[in-house]
Design a protein around this motif. Structure first.
Motif, short mmCIF file in Angstrom:
data_model
loop_
_atom_site.label_atom_id
_atom_site.label_comp_id
_atom_site.label_asym_id
_atom_site.label_seq_id
_atom_site.Cartn_x
_atom_site.Cartn_y
_atom_site.Cartn_z
N UNK A 195 0.81 -1.21 0.00
CA UNK A 195 0.00 0.00 0.00
C UNK A 195 0.84 1.26 0.00
N UNK A 196 0.31 2.32 -0.61
CA UNK A 196 0.99 3.62 -0.65
C UNK A 196 0.07 4.77 -0.25
N UNK A 197 -1.21 4.61 -0.43
CA UNK A 197 -2.18 5.61 0.01
C UNK A 197 -2.76 5.17 1.34
N UNK A 198 -2.02 5.38 2.42
CA UNK A 198 -2.35 4.75 3.70
C UNK A 198 -3.64 5.24 4.33
N UNK A 199 -4.13 6.42 3.90
CA UNK A 199 -5.36 6.96 4.48
C UNK A 199 -6.58 6.70 3.58
N UNK A 200 -6.38 6.03 2.44
CA UNK A 200 -7.43 5.90 1.43
C UNK A 200 -7.81 4.44 1.20
N UNK A 201 -9.02 4.02 1.61
CA UNK A 201 -9.45 2.64 1.31
C UNK A 201 -9.43 2.37 -0.19
N UNK A 202 -8.99 1.18 -0.55
CA UNK A 202 -8.75 0.81 -1.94
C UNK A 202 -10.00 0.99 -2.80
N UNK A 203 -9.85 1.67 -3.93
CA UNK A 203 -10.99 2.00 -4.77
C UNK A 203 -11.67 0.76 -5.33
#
Length: 573
Positions: free
Chosen positions: A147-155
């Motif tokens: 993961x790289x967008x740690x604050x964003x649930x996977x689209x």
């Protein structure tokens, strides 16, 4: 007041682009850049440019609907209409966990699809689901540990609101949610943190390269980034606990370790929301420091995974002593694991070539999460084969009985409870051709070293590898699978009915081994768990009544239990 802001302490200039409009940001003394010219609105697409760069995703982006390389989307996390106001949480002690991967748990592979399966999980007896990482990662499919967008649930799983609907529905069904989070590294593709500030440091290195900067210059804000992320999942997504991946790779020489800081702040949040929140560490160090209290020199996390319990059990049931299983394989190893979870408590490890671990003195059984399967122990095999492919039905039932009558916190892995034959393989979806090729070749080369034909090792980048890993729920139509599921339900029901079976006190368990007959007797209060791994029927001296058996041929009469080969009996004295 809501506003766009980003930490970039070394930048000379930072710009903001929102839906095609550009703004210059001003910096304060702490390296934070912001503007009051525009107020964030839900759904706005935005990014930050650093020293003239093209717009980059927000390091704290709440949503990446078009992937990890595209613009961030503003989300107001206070706007969701939660219905779980009466939810009072689930304590870890006494709970039965159920690990699942959102993308392969259902045919559709989304949070909303998983909601439809919650009545099934409640009927099984699961107290909480442990969800593999959902922080945004490259491509649509993957395990989530890059993961790289740690604050964003996977689209691809549905994004922020879908995750909130899932957690809300879990609570409505009386099921807690534990989220797997990764703070020891970020994935190689879409990781833009280093463009903004000193998120990584050459002072320490891990298996993934330079370590996350937890103790060098600029580390105060990096630590805040990690802690704020953990608190966000617990506060804004109403998650009940976090499983912290590979905590031994969180290299921190500070006087107050990051894990200690995290435990303190989670405890404070727990007091505020008035429900239990917990942290579970994954580590193979067998170090009680992770869960000991601050007063005892520990970090005061709530529990630790104990993979050695799995290793000791699997090596006995399958005879496999290859790789790290070389340190296991005897009934004595298994008996020690059944008593205290860790086998290597300061003794010599042949596999490591050194002494390993420390005794778990003073710890409670509920502070160890144990399993017969998990994503690592299945998925990191060459073909991701389940135990159902290399264990008899009888031995699968023995494994379940030892797990669900243990003093530890038991965890099931999706489909285990019906003996699924669906593999769980390693799959990725990197859009960078070179990275994708390197991952595929690395996987083949890794297992070629152990004698596998490269052609037999599934290609992580091939979509069919992902599709093969989806649970086949039609297996329930088979009597054998339905019978296995009934066995799990029965064992979980007994764990609820008899307090001695969930008693976490390690001085209340007694294990006897007969190496000649290859039998085990596990005493849990007034219940005996009798296991026959020998060569024929075995007669155990016992008194009482039979309350459960994995084989209909088991009988208790005349002061003895007659247990066939590869069977287990529970006798209430």
């Amino acid at each position: 007041m809501l506003r766009y802001e980003v930490w970039a302490p070394s930048a000379a200039a930072v710009g903001l682009e929102v839906d095609g409009r550009r703004f210059d940001l001003a910096v304060d003394g702490g390296g934070w850049w912001t503007t009051d010219e525009i107020v964030p609105e839900s759904g706005a697409r935005y990014g930050f440019s650093v020293d003239g760069s093209d717009p980059l995703p927000d390091p704290r982006s709440p949503s990446q609907p078009d992937g990890v390389h595209a613009a961030s989307e503003w989300v107001d996390n206070t706007a969701f209409a939660w219905t779980d106001h009466d939810w009072r949480g689930v304590p870890l002690a006494g709970a039965v966990l159920y690990e699942l991967h959102v993308g392969t748990f259902t045919p559709g592979g989304t949070f909303d699809d998983a909601i439809a399966m919650l009545p099934y999980l409640r009927g099984l007896g699961a107290d909480a689901v442990e969800v593999m990482p959902v922080a945004s990662f490259p491509g649509e499919r993957g395990w989530g540990y890059d993961g790289v967008g740690l604050f964003a649930p996977h689209a691809a799983y549905g994004g922020p609101d879908a995750m909130k609907r899932f957690v809300d529905a879990c609570h409505d069904h009386g099921i807690g949610v534990v989220l797997d989070v990764v703070y020891n590294h970020l994935g190689p593709s879409g990781n833009y943190l280093g463009r903004f500030g000193p998120y990584f440091s050459e002072r320490h290195h891990t298996n993934w390269g330079p370590a996350v900067n937890l103790d060098g210059p600029g580390s105060d804000e990096v630590r805040r980034f990690v802690v704020d992320n953990a608190l966000m999942w617990l506060r804004d997504y109403h998650v009940d606990g976090l499983r912290l991946d590979a905590v031994h790779a969180l290299v921190d020489d500070s006087a107050v370790h990051l894990l200690e800081q995290l435990a303190d702040e989670v405890a404070a949040l727990s007091s505020h929301v008035r429900r239990p929140l917990f942290l579970v560490a994954e580590s193979d160090l067998n170090d009680p420091r992770f869960v000991r209290s601050h007063d005892a020199g520990g970090f005061e996390l709530d529990a630790s995974w104990a993979d050695e319990w799995h290793h000791a059990l699997r090596s006995v049931l399958t005879g496999d002593t290859s790789g790290y299983y070389a340190d296991f394989g005897t009934l004595e190893h298994l008996a020690k694991a059944l008593r205290q979870a860790w086998v290597y408590d300061g003794i010599w490890s042949e596999h490591r070539g050194r002494h390993h671990g420390r005794p778990p003195t003073g710890l409670s059984g509920s502070q160890f999460v144990v399993c017969t399967q998990n994503h690592d122990q299945v998925g990191n095999r060459a073909v991701g084969d389940r135990p159902s492919r290399n264990m008899s039905d009888g031995r699968l039932r023995i494994a379940a009985a030892l797990l669900l009558t243990s003093p530890f916190t038991p965890m099931l892995f999706q489909g285990e409870e019906w003996g699924t034959t669906t593999p769980f393989q390693y799959f990725t979806d990197h859009d960078d051709p070179e990275l994708g090729r390197a991952v595929s070749e690395g996987r083949r080369n890794e297992f070629s070293y152990f004698g596998w034909d490269p052609a037999d090792v599934p290609d992580p980048q091939d979509r069919s590898t992902f599709e093969r890993s989806k649970l086949d729920w039609s297996e329930f139509d088979d009597d054998i699978h339905r019978s296995m599921s009934d066995w799990y339900r029965e064992l979980i029901g007994l764990r609820r009915a008899f307090p001695c079976l969930s008693d976490p006190r390690l001085d209340r368990i007694d294990v006897e081994v007969d190496a000649d007959s290859r039998t085990l007797t596990v005493r849990r209060g007034d219940i005996d768990v009798l296991v026959n791994l020998g060569t024929g029927t075995h007669r155990f001296p016992t008194s009482g009544r039979l309350i459960a058996a994995s084989d209909p041929a088991v009988v208790v009469r005349d002061g003895e239990a007659v247990v066939p080969l590869d069977a287990v009996a529970l006798v209430h004295r």
